[in-house]
Motif scaffolding. Structure first.
Motif, PDB file in Angstrom:
ATOM      1  N   ALA A   1     -38.426 -13.220  51.047  1.00 38.14           N
ATOM      2  CA  ALA A   1     -37.737 -12.460  52.092  1.00 38.14           C
ATOM      3  C   ALA A   1     -38.160 -12.923  53.481  1.00 38.14           C
ATOM      4  O   ALA A   1     -37.337 -13.010  54.401  1.00 38.14           O
ATOM      5  CB  ALA A   1     -38.014 -10.970  51.915  1.00 38.14           C
ATOM      6  N   ALA A   2     -39.439 -13.244  53.652  1.00 41.14           N
ATOM      7  CA  ALA A   2     -39.929 -13.693  54.955  1.00 41.14           C
ATOM      8  C   ALA A   2     -39.297 -15.022  55.361  1.00 41.14           C
ATOM      9  O   ALA A   2     -38.923 -15.220  56.526  1.00 41.14           O
ATOM     10  CB  ALA A   2     -41.451 -13.823  54.921  1.00 41.14           C
ATOM     11  N   LEU A   3     -39.181 -15.943  54.402  1.00 42.73           N
ATOM     12  CA  LEU A   3     -38.567 -17.231  54.719  1.00 42.73           C
ATOM     13  C   LEU A   3     -37.094 -17.061  55.068  1.00 42.73           C
ATOM     14  O   LEU A   3     -36.577 -17.706  55.994  1.00 42.73           O
ATOM     15  CB  LEU A   3     -38.730 -18.189  53.550  1.00 42.73           C
ATOM     16  N   LYS A   4     -36.397 -16.196  54.351  1.00 41.14           N
ATOM     17  CA  LYS A   4     -35.000 -15.928  54.677  1.00 41.14           C
ATOM     18  C   LYS A   4     -34.861 -15.347  56.077  1.00 41.14           C
ATOM     19  O   LYS A   4     -33.938 -15.695  56.824  1.00 41.14           O
ATOM     20  CB  LYS A   4     -34.396 -14.979  53.636  1.00 41.14           C
ATOM     21  N   ARG A   5     -35.750 -14.444  56.446  1.00 45.11           N
ATOM     22  CA  ARG A   5     -35.689 -13.872  57.801  1.00 45.11           C
ATOM     23  C   ARG A   5     -35.808 -14.963  58.861  1.00 45.11           C
ATOM     24  O   ARG A   5     -35.099 -14.961  59.863  1.00 45.11           O
ATOM     25  CB  ARG A   5     -36.803 -12.826  57.991  1.00 45.11           C
ATOM     26  N   LEU A   6     -36.703 -15.893  58.633  1.00 45.42           N
ATOM     27  CA  LEU A   6     -36.882 -16.980  59.582  1.00 45.42           C
ATOM     28  C   LEU A   6     -35.668 -17.903  59.595  1.00 45.42           C
ATOM     29  O   LEU A   6     -35.255 -18.382  60.657  1.00 45.42           O
ATOM     30  CB  LEU A   6     -38.147 -17.762  59.249  1.00 45.42           C
ATOM     31  N   MET A   7     -35.066 -18.149  58.430  1.00 42.47           N
ATOM     32  CA  MET A   7     -33.840 -18.945  58.373  1.00 42.47           C
ATOM     33  C   MET A   7     -32.742 -18.305  59.216  1.00 42.47           C
ATOM     34  O   MET A   7     -32.026 -18.988  59.954  1.00 42.47           O
ATOM     35  CB  MET A   7     -33.362 -19.082  56.925  1.00 42.47           C
ATOM     36  N   VAL A   8     -32.621 -16.996  59.098  1.00 42.33           N
ATOM     37  CA  VAL A   8     -31.610 -16.272  59.869  1.00 42.33           C
ATOM     38  C   VAL A   8     -31.875 -16.397  61.364  1.00 42.33           C
ATOM     39  O   VAL A   8     -30.961 -16.617  62.168  1.00 42.33           O
ATOM     40  CB  VAL A   8     -31.577 -14.792  59.433  1.00 42.33           C
ATOM     41  N   GLU A   9     -33.144 -16.273  61.772  1.00 39.33           N
ATOM     42  CA  GLU A   9     -33.500 -16.376  63.188  1.00 39.33           C
ATOM     43  C   GLU A   9     -33.192 -17.754  63.762  1.00 39.33           C
ATOM     44  O   GLU A   9     -32.846 -17.878  64.936  1.00 39.33           O
ATOM     45  CB  GLU A   9     -34.990 -16.073  63.356  1.00 39.33           C
ATOM     46  N   GLN A  10     -33.303 -18.783  62.922  1.00 35.14           N
ATOM     47  CA  GLN A  10     -33.154 -20.152  63.401  1.00 35.14           C
ATOM     48  C   GLN A  10     -31.718 -20.673  63.316  1.00 35.14           C
ATOM     49  O   GLN A  10     -31.460 -21.816  63.692  1.00 35.14           O
ATOM     50  CB  GLN A  10     -34.066 -21.085  62.606  1.00 35.14           C
ATOM     51  N   ALA A  11     -30.783 -19.870  62.830  1.00 34.91           N
ATOM     52  CA  ALA A  11     -29.407 -20.336  62.621  1.00 34.91           C
ATOM     53  C   ALA A  11     -28.421 -19.603  63.529  1.00 34.91           C
ATOM     54  O   ALA A  11     -28.568 -18.413  63.821  1.00 34.91           O
ATOM     55  CB  ALA A  11     -29.009 -20.138  61.167  1.00 34.91           C
ATOM     56  N   ARG A  12     -27.387 -20.347  63.968  1.00 35.53           N
ATOM     57  CA  ARG A  12     -26.344 -19.760  64.809  1.00 35.53           C
ATOM     58  C   ARG A  12     -25.388 -18.908  63.983  1.00 35.53           C
ATOM     59  O   ARG A  12     -24.989 -17.822  64.412  1.00 35.53           O
ATOM     60  CB  ARG A  12     -25.579 -20.876  65.529  1.00 35.53           C
ATOM     61  N   GLU A  13     -24.977 -19.391  62.809  1.00 38.64           N
ATOM     62  CA  GLU A  13     -24.064 -18.637  61.949  1.00 38.64           C
ATOM     63  C   GLU A  13     -24.751 -18.339  60.614  1.00 38.64           C
ATOM     64  O   GLU A  13     -25.538 -19.157  60.120  1.00 38.64           O
ATOM     65  CB  GLU A  13     -22.775 -19.433  61.711  1.00 38.64           C
ATOM     66  N   ILE A  14     -24.421 -17.180  60.038  1.00 34.65           N
ATOM     67  CA  ILE A  14     -25.074 -16.729  58.808  1.00 34.65           C
ATOM     68  C   ILE A  14     -24.023 -16.508  57.728  1.00 34.65           C
ATOM     69  O   ILE A  14     -23.053 -15.754  57.945  1.00 34.65           O
ATOM     70  CB  ILE A  14     -25.832 -15.404  59.039  1.00 34.65           C
ATOM     71  N   TYR A  15     -24.229 -17.143  56.582  1.00 39.77           N
ATOM     72  CA  TYR A  15     -23.353 -16.949  55.428  1.00 39.77           C
ATOM     73  C   TYR A  15     -24.210 -16.546  54.226  1.00 39.77           C
ATOM     74  O   TYR A  15     -25.248 -17.161  53.961  1.00 39.77           O
ATOM     75  CB  TYR A  15     -22.594 -18.236  55.095  1.00 39.77           C
ATOM     76  N   VAL A  16     -23.759 -15.525  53.524  1.00 40.01           N
ATOM     77  CA  VAL A  16     -24.421 -15.099  52.287  1.00 40.01           C
ATOM     78  C   VAL A  16     -23.475 -15.393  51.130  1.00 40.01           C
ATOM     79  O   VAL A  16     -22.341 -14.901  51.101  1.00 40.01           O
ATOM     80  CB  VAL A  16     -24.775 -13.595  52.320  1.00 40.01           C
ATOM     81  N   LEU A  17     -23.928 -16.215  50.190  1.00 36.07           N
ATOM     82  CA  LEU A  17     -23.124 -16.596  49.040  1.00 36.07           C
ATOM     83  C   LEU A  17     -23.579 -15.759  47.843  1.00 36.07           C
ATOM     84  O   LEU A  17     -24.689 -15.938  47.344  1.00 36.07           O
ATOM     85  CB  LEU A  17     -23.292 -18.092  48.733  1.00 36.07           C
ATOM     86  N   ALA A  18     -22.728 -14.852  47.395  1.00 33.38           N
ATOM     87  CA  ALA A  18     -23.129 -13.923  46.339  1.00 33.38           C
ATOM     88  C   ALA A  18     -21.935 -13.591  45.457  1.00 33.38           C
ATOM     89  O   ALA A  18     -20.918 -13.098  45.964  1.00 33.38           O
ATOM     90  CB  ALA A  18     -23.699 -12.638  46.939  1.00 33.38           C
TER      91      ALA A  18
END
Length: 253
Positions: free
Chosen positions: A187-204
């Motif tokens: 979860a922590a790594l995902k949070r950082l990925m979100v912070e570092q990206a302009r657009e966010i996509y969740v594939l589910a």
């Protein structure tokens, strides 16, 4: 010691740390073949995940990659195709670990002029032979159950990168909250990925919608896009479509 008691102790031991077959055989004074039979029984019930030479405790709601690879293949392929439509030549992309994101990586193998940064071994394998994709591994400790790299090494590498888009997988996705995972490190790594990206996509795929079995969360408060499959029910979709920060794309095979 009866087999039932030994298996219970093995399960408790694995909750603390990964243990090899040889270690367990010595600890319980049984043969390695007996331990392997115990692990097979525990694996069949979903209590543990077999690894090369040992086992890991399964996180709530989490299935091993080799099991997930067999599930919802058509749906994941459709989701990957829709996700690909949001990528442009010249983009730097963050790709999460997981089989659905891995399906997207397989589609990107024929691309030229993009950079992919990933913590997923599935994505690394899919793009390793691609001449047109600049491929960057974040590094870190490998979780065998998810084939994803996590921890401070991955996080420190990620802090030096900004991305055009991040494509996340998840154990579950809940509208108004975000995505959940089996461990705090994921979860922590995902949070950082979100912070570092302009657009966010969740594939589910649709089985993940509204699912909150895992205990660790990456909260999504910025605008983001959910890409799911046509098997999602109206009630499942409504929870996301009624949120102003969420865009929903339905993937049809």
């Amino acid at each position: 010691m009866r087999s039932e008691e030994r298996r219970a102790r093995i399960r408790n031991l694995l909750r603390a740390r990964p243990v090899t077959v040889e270690e367990m055989a010595a600890l319980f004074d049984v043969s390695p073949s007996t331990v392997r039979r115990d692990l097979a029984v525990l694996s069949d019930t979903g209590a543990v995940v077999r690894t090369y030479g040992g086992a890991l405790s399964a996180a709530p709601g989490e299935e091993p990659v080799h099991e997930r690879e067999k599930l919802a293949l058509t749906q994941k392929a459709a989701i990957a195709k829709v996700a690909e439509g949001n990528i442009r030549r010249g983009d730097l992309l963050l790709l999460d670990a997981g089989t659905t994101v891995g399906a997207l990586a397989a589609r990107l193998a024929s691309w030229n002029g993009i950079t992919v940064v990933t913590n997923g071994l599935t994505t690394l394998a899919a793009l390793a032979d691609s001449d047109g994709v600049e491929l960057i591994a974040l590094g870190g400790a490998v979780r065998h159950i998810s084939l994803g790299m996590i921890g401070p090494i991955a996080e420190n590498a990620l802090r030096g990168i900004t991305a055009d888009a991040v494509f996340l997988g998840a154990d579950g996705v809940v509208a108004g909250r975000g995505v959940c995972e089996g461990t705090a490190e994921q979860a922590a790594l995902k949070r950082l990925m979100v912070e570092q990206a302009r657009e966010i996509y969740v594939l589910a795929d649709s089985t993940k919608l509204g699912r909150a079995d895992s205990h660790w969360w990456t909260v999504l408060e910025r605008p983001w896009t959910l890409i799911t499959d046509e098997d999602a029910t109206p009630d499942q979709l409504a929870a996301f479509q009624n949120r102003p920060e969420i865009s929903v794309s339905i993937a049809v095979p």
